[in-house]
Each structure stands twice: as C-alpha cells, then as structure tokens.
Design a protein around this motif. Structure first.
Motif, mmCIF file in Angstrom:
data_model
loop_
_atom_site.group_PDB
_atom_site.id
_atom_site.type_symbol
_atom_site.label_atom_id
_atom_site.label_comp_id
_atom_site.label_asym_id
_atom_site.label_seq_id
_atom_site.Cartn_x
_atom_site.Cartn_y
_atom_site.Cartn_z
ATOM 1 N N PHE A 1 6.144 -5.037 -8.427
ATOM 2 C CA PHE A 1 5.202 -5.249 -7.213
ATOM 3 C C PHE A 1 3.605 -4.835 -7.414
ATOM 4 C CE2 PHE A 1 9.450 -4.104 -5.350
ATOM 5 C CZ PHE A 1 9.902 -5.440 -4.845
ATOM 6 N N GLY A 2 3.233 -4.718 -8.698
ATOM 7 C CA GLY A 2 1.994 -4.416 -8.779
ATOM 8 C C GLY A 2 1.027 -5.854 -8.602
ATOM 9 N N PRO A 3 -0.119 -5.613 -8.697
ATOM 10 C CA PRO A 3 -0.967 -4.501 -8.553
ATOM 11 C C PRO A 3 -1.032 -3.439 -7.494
ATOM 12 C CG PRO A 3 -2.366 -6.245 -8.508
ATOM 13 C CD PRO A 3 -1.069 -6.765 -8.784
ATOM 14 N N PHE A 4 -1.309 -2.222 -7.579
ATOM 15 C CA PHE A 4 -1.291 -1.390 -6.359
ATOM 16 C C PHE A 4 -2.403 -1.071 -5.855
ATOM 17 C CE2 PHE A 4 2.597 -0.743 -9.180
ATOM 18 C CZ PHE A 4 3.562 -1.028 -8.350
ATOM 19 N N THR B 1 1.014 -1.217 0.026
ATOM 20 C CA THR B 1 -0.059 -0.122 0.037
ATOM 21 C C THR B 1 0.774 1.236 0.000
ATOM 22 O OG1 THR B 1 -2.071 -1.034 0.691
ATOM 23 C CG2 THR B 1 -1.668 1.285 1.402
ATOM 24 N N ILE B 2 1.881 1.186 0.661
ATOM 25 C CA ILE B 2 2.762 2.429 0.773
ATOM 26 C C ILE B 2 3.612 2.682 -0.445
ATOM 27 C CG2 ILE B 2 4.669 3.633 1.880
ATOM 28 C CD1 ILE B 2 3.850 2.139 4.680
#
Length: 400
Positions: free
Chosen positions: A160-163, A146-147
C-alpha cells in the motif's frame, strides 16, 4: 438458504479482505445472535465494541425509525434539527466545548490528525509541512493510507505504499521514550488508553498520566483514540478517566450509534477544533440528522440504563473468573471492564481454533494478534449469562 450456501456466495462474489468465523447471522437481540438455521449464540465481540448497548436496542431502533420517516440527509450545506442537540448533549456529557461529527472511526482519526497539524501550524507556530505526530507500536486506528502510515503491523502496510510522512513511533507504555521522541516540531501524541486490536494491551499504571504531563510540558496535543475503549467499554465513560487525565482531543465512534448507523466524532475545546474554517474539512454524511438522532438516543441508553456501571462490575467479575481457570494454554488474562484479552501461550496452536471451538458451543468471540482471544460482550450482559459462558470457556481452554 443454508449456512454453506451463504458462505459460498460470499466467497464467490466478495473481496477476501476478512476471515470471519463460519456463522451466518440472521437476527440479533441484546447479547444474543441467531444464525440462518436457528442456532443461538452469545455475542462476546459486540461488533468490536460497536454494540455496547446490545443488538437492536429498541430505544435506538425506534429513534432510527422515527427520524428516517422525517429526514435522513441534508448534507452540511443546510442545517438540521438534530445535530445542534447532539452537539449540546455531547458537550454536557463529556465536558468538551465542541465536537466535529463524521461517520466511520477512521474518518474521525483522520479529522483529529488534520486538526492537530493545522493547530501546530496556526497556533503553535511549527514551520509549514514540518509537523510531526507520535504514535505507539501495535496501534490500530483504521485502514486509510495515512493511518496505516503509522501502523507497525506489516500486513496492514504490505502493498500500500508510498506512505504519508510525518509520523514517529514509540514503545507503548514507555513514557520516557515518548519524551525523547518529542522535538520542536511535534504537534501531537495519539494513543489508545487500552490497545484493542493490539491484543487488549493495558499499559502500566500511571503511563497515561506521565504521557499527558510530558505533552503538557512540551505544548504537544494529547489525543486519545477511544473508538473501541470509550463509551463504557472499560467501566468508565472513557478509558482515560482511569488515570484522571483530560486529553486535548478525544476520538469516538462505534458505540456512539449503538451499532445501528455509522457515527463518529472528534471532541475538543475551541483552541483545537476552532482551527477549522468553512471549506477546510467536511463530509456529506457527517452530522446528518439520522445519525445525530441515533447517536443522541445511544448516549442516553448508555447513561440511563447504567451500562457503564454494569461494565465495571461485571467486567471485574468476568476477569477474576477467567484468571481462576487453570489451563495449560493460558499465558495471561488482562483487561479493564468488559474489554478482556486471554493471551495464549505460543505452543497452544493459536487462538483461532479456540474461537472455532467456542462457536460450536454457542459463544462468538474473535482472535486478535494470533494468540489472543478477545471477550468484549455488549454491556447489557447479565451475570448469569457470563456464568453460562464461563462453563464453556473453561472446558474449551482445557482442551488438548
């Protein structure tokens, strides 16, 4: 074992998610650290502001030892005799009604984001799942999914997605852009009073006050991330105090435990943190008696030993002396208190080589954003130690 042998072990058995300087620290005291071969270094990073009180401060270490012999963890399923005292002392020191303890800074940021969203739905009346939070370009608040969803650093996001949705990004230091970005669904604005990982970026004077006023006018929570900039680092208890504002939510960590144990917290009044009910949020280790005892003593050391005042006085001295250095490589020196960035010109060849050269002279600091050297020593540093460092810094900044 030698430095080379330790490094070979780390490279072989550890994930390569850091690029540390090749010094292997064995022990530390105050502003000084010692490697496995007995070499002595002045620490000018302070574990990214986690050891503001100095390495292994005896009062904090004793608090840790004493509590560790009594009880270390109860979980929040039961109460303990240290957490209520930490709550009270945090409130008396900061003026906020209540706090919520966690462990890492990233956990505290996540806690603040959850509180802001829930406040938006339960208090402000934003439609479910429509809450928006505004953040700034070049922010750094941690590494969770999330950050990094509101990070603008491509490396932090790559692969590192999806965000997590629900975030808007505006220019740091631009209050007008913040105002334009606010909608009826905006619940919070999260900002670092000084951007640490961004390169020790100090916003224009008056920016925080303008941003605060805009948030107040639009019923938007004003959240300051003081994990690096707080607890004396900039010469005030909190960096937001330089502009006389009182955020709705303050996030603290790092120096809250003097570098002896992971402790973080979110500070606010009941209107915001009061949205949490039992079961809404928690942490097995958050608020544990060992962490609470360490945090209590860390705060006392900060105040009683006048480390905030030392940061203000010696920070100005350090900055003035750095600005007086005539170097062909330096573009700008900026900072507040002992939170200082020396930005190098692009043609200087990057800050890493200067940090490596300083290491050979017995000074440990770290590059950030490629061209910035960060100087942020423990707040217990003395003038003569700064003077010693300045001699080597000047010679290093003048090298080819």
């Amino acid at each position: 074992m030698t430095t080379k042998e330790f490094i070979e072990l780390e490279e072989r058995y550890g994930a390569h998610n850091y690029h540390p300087l090749d010094v292997v620290i064995e022990r530390a005291e105050g502003c000084w650290v010692y490697d496995v071969e007995g070499n002595k270094y002045l620490d000018c990073l302070a574990a990214y502001s986690a050891v503001n009180q100095g390495h292994c401060h005896p009062r904090i270490v004793n608090a840790l030892k004493n509590q560790a012999e009594k009880v270390t963890l109860t979980s929040r399923a039961f109460r303990n005799d240290q957490l209520p005292l930490l709550y009270k002392e945090l409130s008396e020191l900061t003026g906020y009604e209540i706090s919520l303890p966690m462990n890492s800074g990233a956990e505290a940021v996540e806690t603040a984001l959850k509180a802001a969203r829930k406040w938006g739905y339960k208090v402000k009346g934003v439609p479910e799942n429509k809450a928006e939070i505004i953040a700034c370009k070049n922010n750094f608040a941690g590494r969770t999914i999330t950050i990094i969803s509101f990070s603008t650093e491509e490396q932090y996001r790559d692969g590192f997605g999806p965000f997590t949705p629900g975030f808007k990004i505006v220019e740091y230091g631009n209050a007008e852009e913040l105002e334009k970005a606010i909608t009826e669904n905006t619940v919070a604005f999260i900002v670092e009073p000084v951007q640490g990982e961004g390169g020790i970026i100090v916003p224009p004077e008056g920016y925080l006050k303008k941003a605060y006023d805009i948030c107040k006018k639009n019923n938007v929570l004003f959240i300051t991330d003081e994990i690096q900039s707080g607890l004396g680092r900039t010469g005030k208890l909190f960096a937001f105090e330089h502009e006389g504002v009182r955020p709705d939510v303050v996030i603290i960590g790092k120096a809250l435990s003097g570098g002896c144990y992971p402790v973080s917290a979110v500070l606010s009044d009941r209107e915001v943190l009061g949205v949490f009910k039992p079961g809404d949020h928690g942490s097995t280790f958050g608020g544990n008696p060992l962490g609470a005892a360490v945090a209590r003593e860390s705060l006392k050391v900060l105040i009683e030993e006048k480390l905030i005042e030392n940061s203000a006085e010696l920070g100005k001295y350090f900055i003035d002396k750095l600005r007086a250095i005539e170097s062909p490589h330096v573009k700008e020196v900026r900072g507040k208190g002992l939170f200082i960035g020396v930005e190098l010109k692009p043609e200087a060849g990057g800050a890493r080589r200067f940090c490596e050269a300083l290491m050979k002279r017995g000074i440990l600091c770290k590059e950030t954003h490629e061209n910035v050297i960060r100087f942020a020593p423990p707040l217990v540093i003395k003038k003569e130690e700064i003077d010693w460092a300045l001699t080597h810094i000047e010679e290093t900044l003048k090298m080819a």
